[in-house]
Design an enzyme around this catalytic site. Structure first.
Site, PDB file in Angstrom:
ATOM      1  CB  SER A   1      -9.358  31.970 -24.492  1.00 13.75           C
ATOM      2  OG  SER A   1     -10.996  31.870 -25.059  1.00 13.75           O
TER       3      SER A   1
ATOM      4  CE  LYS B   1     -11.772  34.035 -27.262  1.00  8.99           C
ATOM      5  NZ  LYS B   1     -12.626  33.961 -25.447  1.00  8.99           N
TER       6      LYS B   1
ATOM      7  CE1 TYR C   1     -14.261  31.723 -29.345  1.00 14.43           C
ATOM      8  CE2 TYR C   1     -16.430  29.912 -28.854  1.00 14.43           C
ATOM      9  CZ  TYR C   1     -15.175  30.974 -28.350  1.00 14.43           C
ATOM     10  OH  TYR C   1     -14.340  31.435 -26.955  1.00 14.43           O
TER      11      TYR C   1
ATOM     12  CE1 TYR D   1     -10.850  35.669 -21.729  1.00 15.73           C
ATOM     13  CE2 TYR D   1     -10.173  34.511 -20.366  1.00 15.73           C
ATOM     14  CZ  TYR D   1     -10.444  34.370 -21.399  1.00 15.73           C
ATOM     15  OH  TYR D   1     -10.222  33.656 -22.329  1.00 15.73           O
TER      16      TYR D   1
ATOM     17  CB  VAL E   1     -10.794  27.224 -20.527  1.00 15.66           C
ATOM     18  CG1 VAL E   1     -11.324  28.235 -20.399  1.00 15.66           C
ATOM     19  CG2 VAL E   1     -11.001  26.621 -21.796  1.00 15.66           C
TER      20      VAL E   1
HETATM   21  N1  GLN Z   1     -14.228  27.093 -25.672  1.00 11.92           N
HETATM   22  C1  GLN Z   1     -14.028  27.749 -24.752  1.00 11.92           C
HETATM   23  C2  GLN Z   1     -15.629  28.970 -24.409  1.00 11.92           C
HETATM   24  O1  GLN Z   1     -16.184  29.518 -25.882  1.00 11.92           O
HETATM   25  C3  GLN Z   1     -13.423  28.747 -24.573  1.00 11.92           C
HETATM   26  C4  GLN Z   1     -12.973  30.456 -24.213  1.00 11.92           C
HETATM   27  C5  GLN Z   1     -11.583  29.941 -23.393  1.00 11.92           C
HETATM   28  O2  GLN Z   1     -10.256  29.949 -23.542  1.00 11.92           O
HETATM   29  N2  GLN Z   1     -12.024  31.532 -22.258  1.00 11.92           N
HETATM   30  O3  GLN Z   1     -15.873  28.812 -24.259  1.00 11.92           O
END
Ligand code: GLN
Length: 328
Positions: free
Chosen positions: A75, A78, A205, A257, A275
């Site tokens: 993420s 992003k 993505y 988040y 993550v």
């Molecule tokens: N690849 C993960 C997902 O889309 C990325 C999410 C994250 O890093 N919070 O679920």
């Protein structure tokens, strides 16, 4: 890589010692977290991996731990996708019409991959740093780039100062386990908030999540956001200063988040987590920081990483709410 300068000594702060002390406090916390299995298996990551890297705008770096192991940035990508989209649509009317009409700028207070608000809010995601919002950003990239994945990788490589790669293996698993992201994309499509096919958007993505970087590369790459949009390594303007500040604002309010309030309270720095267990943080006008420890808390943020940033921010007086003076 670990150096203490005369400046630091003048200020009476041995930053390398601070990092060592922070690591002593934070590292044991990792035992209570959980590693995202597929990422670790594919990248050969260990739950005990740990790194802190503080790269100042002038290039001076204080760091310790597993600095050079590359992992998929998940993420954290992003933010880079948002920056690239902003570069494409331009500040002012462009960003307003092409981006902010389609995605909000409010913290969600929900998990990063939640569908709940989307149904109630007519397919307009709360912000670009949750999965739904990131998929809209990718849709905007598909409007403007012939090769969004390639352009993202180029931007990340330029900022890291080294050639980066995308793990096709991670991207494939990402797509194989994308039921929820696919549901989010389909829901937004049903509200006419997607211009491209769900497959095209998910492909971008999955690949952006699979860009591989080390903690040292992440700290170096994110400095432009602590420097009003200019990469201090090259003096190249990446983003208009107004937009760079606003990206940092979105990181502060939405980058972790449903823990963003707690991060702002305890750390006081714009942050973005993934993550993979990495968190990047901005100390405006001073440095970018990356902490990495794979085990996650129940909100998907690195457990030891959060503790490390809390300790580091307190010990070096880094909080943006303190003002410009700090020990760095
Ligand atoms: N690849 C993960 C997902 O889309 C990325 C999410 C994250 O890093 N919070 O679920």
């Amino acid at each position: 890589m670990t150096t203490t300068t005369a400046d630091d000594v003048d200020q009476g702060v041995d930053i390398d010692q601070v990092l060592a002390d922070v690591a002593d406090v934070a590292r044991p916390c990792a035992e209570d977290g959980e590693v995202k299995a597929y990422i670790a298996d594919l990248a050969g990551m260990e739950p005990g991996n740990f790194a802190i890297c503080v790269t100042e705008l002038d290039g001076e770096t204080h760091a310790m731990g597993d600095l050079d192991i590359r992992f998929s940035i998940q993420s954290i990508s992003k933010v880079l996708a948002l920056v690239l989209a902003m570069r494409k649509v331009g500040e002012g009317v462009g960003v307003q019409e092409q981006l902010w009409r389609r995605v909000g700028r409010e913290p969600s207070g929900d998990p990063f991959n939640s569908l709940v608000q989307l149904e109630r809010e007519q397919g307009v995601p709360r912000n670009p740093l949750i999965n739904a919002g990131a998929l809209i950003v990718d849709d905007v990239l598909l409007d403007h780039c012939a090769d969004p994945k390639g352009e993202l990788l180029t931007l990340a490589s330029e900022l890291a100062g080294e050639e980066l790669t995308i793990s096709e293996e991670v991207a494939r698993v990402e797509e194989d386990t994308s039921a929820r992201n696919r549901a989010i994309a389909n829901l937004m499509l049903s509200f006419d908030n997607l211009h491209h096919t769900v497959d095209e958007v998910l492909d971008v993505y999955a690949h952006q999540c699979a860009i591989e970087m080390s903690a040292a590369q992440l700290a170096r790459a994110f400095r432009f956001l602590a420097n009003d949009g200019v990469d201090p390594a090259t003096d190249r303007r990446i983003l208009h200063p107004d937009l760079a500040r606003r990206v940092a604002a979105i990181m502060l309010t939405c980058g972790t988040y449903d823990a963003a309030g707690e991060f702002a309270y305890s750390i006081g720095l714009p942050c973005k987590s993934g993550v993979c267990g990495a968190i990047v943080a901005l100390a405006p006008k001073q440095a970018a920081i990356c902490v990495w420890s794979p085990p996650l808390d129940d909100k998907g943020n690195s457990l030891a990483g959060r503790v490390a940033l809390h300790e580091l921010s307190d010990r070096l007086d880094l909080s943006v709410f303190k003002g410009p003076e700090s020990a760095l």
